[in-house]
Motif scaffolding. Sequence first.
Motif, PDB file in Angstrom:
ATOM      1  N   LEU A 175      19.467  25.415  -9.507  1.00 14.32           N
ATOM      2  CA  LEU A 175      19.716  24.812 -10.824  1.00 14.32           C
ATOM      3  C   LEU A 175      18.688  23.718 -11.125  1.00 14.32           C
ATOM      4  O   LEU A 175      18.360  22.902 -10.261  1.00 14.32           O
ATOM      5  N   GLU A 232      20.444  21.944 -16.017  1.00 11.10           N
ATOM      6  CA  GLU A 232      21.579  22.836 -15.732  1.00 11.10           C
ATOM      7  C   GLU A 232      22.622  22.117 -14.872  1.00 11.10           C
ATOM      8  O   GLU A 232      23.826  22.283 -15.082  1.00 11.10           O
ATOM      9  N   GLY A 233      22.166  21.308 -13.927  1.00  4.59           N
ATOM     10  CA  GLY A 233      23.106  20.553 -13.089  1.00  4.59           C
ATOM     11  C   GLY A 233      23.935  19.594 -13.920  1.00  4.59           C
ATOM     12  O   GLY A 233      25.137  19.406 -13.676  1.00  4.59           O
ATOM     13  N   PHE A 279      27.028  21.183 -15.657  1.00  2.00           N
ATOM     14  CA  PHE A 279      27.857  21.994 -14.762  1.00  2.00           C
ATOM     15  C   PHE A 279      29.206  21.400 -14.333  1.00  2.00           C
ATOM     16  O   PHE A 279      30.251  22.029 -14.547  1.00  2.00           O
ATOM     17  N   VAL A 305      27.558  29.821  -7.772  1.00  7.23           N
ATOM     18  CA  VAL A 305      26.207  29.475  -8.264  1.00  7.23           C
ATOM     19  C   VAL A 305      25.160  30.090  -7.347  1.00  7.23           C
ATOM     20  O   VAL A 305      24.210  30.735  -7.800  1.00  7.23           O
ATOM     21  N   ARG A 317      25.905  30.362 -14.276  1.00  5.05           N
ATOM     22  CA  ARG A 317      24.773  29.474 -14.534  1.00  5.05           C
ATOM     23  C   ARG A 317      24.896  28.935 -15.962  1.00  5.05           C
ATOM     24  O   ARG A 317      24.993  29.721 -16.917  1.00  5.05           O
ATOM     25  N   ALA A 355      13.726  24.687 -11.141  1.00  2.00           N
ATOM     26  CA  ALA A 355      14.742  25.731 -11.059  1.00  2.00           C
ATOM     27  C   ALA A 355      14.092  27.069 -10.736  1.00  2.00           C
ATOM     28  O   ALA A 355      12.960  27.328 -11.089  1.00  2.00           O
TER      29      ALA A 355
END
Length: 338
Positions: A115, A119-120, A123, A289, A295, A337
């Motif tokens: 990630l 994206e993290g 999440f 993940v 994702r 990523a």
Amino acid sequence: MQTMRAVLCQRHGPPQSLELGTAAVPQPGPGQVRIRVAACGINFPDLLLVAGTYQDKPPLPFIPGGEVAGVIEQAGPGTGLLRAGQQVMAATLLGGLAEYVVVAARDVEVLPPCLSPEEGAAFPGVYGTAYHALVQRAQLRAGETLLVLGAAGGTGIAAVQLGRALGARVLAAAGSDAKLAFLEAQGADAVINYRTTALRDALRGLTGGRGADVVFDPVGGELFDQATRCLNWNGRLLVVGFASGTIGRLPANLALLKGYALVGVYYGRFREEQPAEAAANAQALRALVDAGKIRPPIHRVFPLEEAAAALACLQDRTVMGKVVVTIGGRQGAFHSAA
Ligand SMILES: NC(=O)c1ccc[n+]([C@@H]2O[C@H](COP(=O)([O-])OP(=O)(O)OC[C@H]3O[C@@H](n4cnc5c(N)ncnc54)[C@H](OP(=O)(O)O)[C@@H]3O)[C@@H](O)[C@H]2O)c1
């Protein structure tokens, strides 16, 4: 006193009332870490907190921002295996729209290598909420039919991906054809535009008249009212949120006639009341993940200076996936990523 750049809510109001200013760099106490924030995910509760209409009302002024990814800069005593220099993500509730945030160690997870920081930051809160809703609250089983309302939003898209990963048949419902195309690309088994089709008629056609086994509802209002008539025998109707601004009402005879259950979901309280189960959920999400099954889709990234515009985006109902704010660039601190 060391200071940092931060987005400040000085008075309740619309996102435009937020100000970019300075605040003291927070100091970690026992069991806490200080994270240098790279990215902060924006969520619907941020709008409610800034408007002063959320169930929790932090004293003014406060720094909004409920999900972050960044690097641990300092770990207080009693923070287990966490150490300075680790790339992490965390659900914070507040404080994420700043250069630094202090978080309880139990709310911090190592950032999965696959990630990006954006994206993290999109999440822990939404996937944590959707997983808790589907697994603990609905006890969703493989082969069951899951209807997700507001499916292109933050919690909605997490529920769509997780429903698929858990083996359910996922019917994804949203309010525009652009969102339906997005949801098909995200793997929904069928899509419904609830601005042009009555939910009940669509469900009848898609389930042979039986209805959904589980409904995930983060929208409420008129859609909730329709959803109360879309459940299968032994169904579970998950009350997740009220993005429409209206709390729906349930005529109790409908629950009797279909033997279905109305089930509340409150992820923040779950983490407080059942920390061991919340930690086990985080591990299960990490495995999904790593296996490439879930994702977060990133709709748009804003700089810190435009944080108010990032929040305002959620009001116009065009967002597909998540909106993220990046803070101070990401020079060299992060892996990229996959
Ligand atoms: N229970 C919990 O623990 C928990 C945790 C996190 C969030 N929540 C709650 O869940 C709700 C949704 O959060 P989220 O992060 O998924 O929000 P989001 O990303 O903004 O998505 C909400 C969706 O609701 C729909 N919607 C319908 N009427 C709307 C309106 N008047 N304004 C904005 N959106 C509207 C939109 O889809 P269409 O345009 O396609 O209809 C939108 O995609 C919020 O009420 C939030 O507080 C609850």
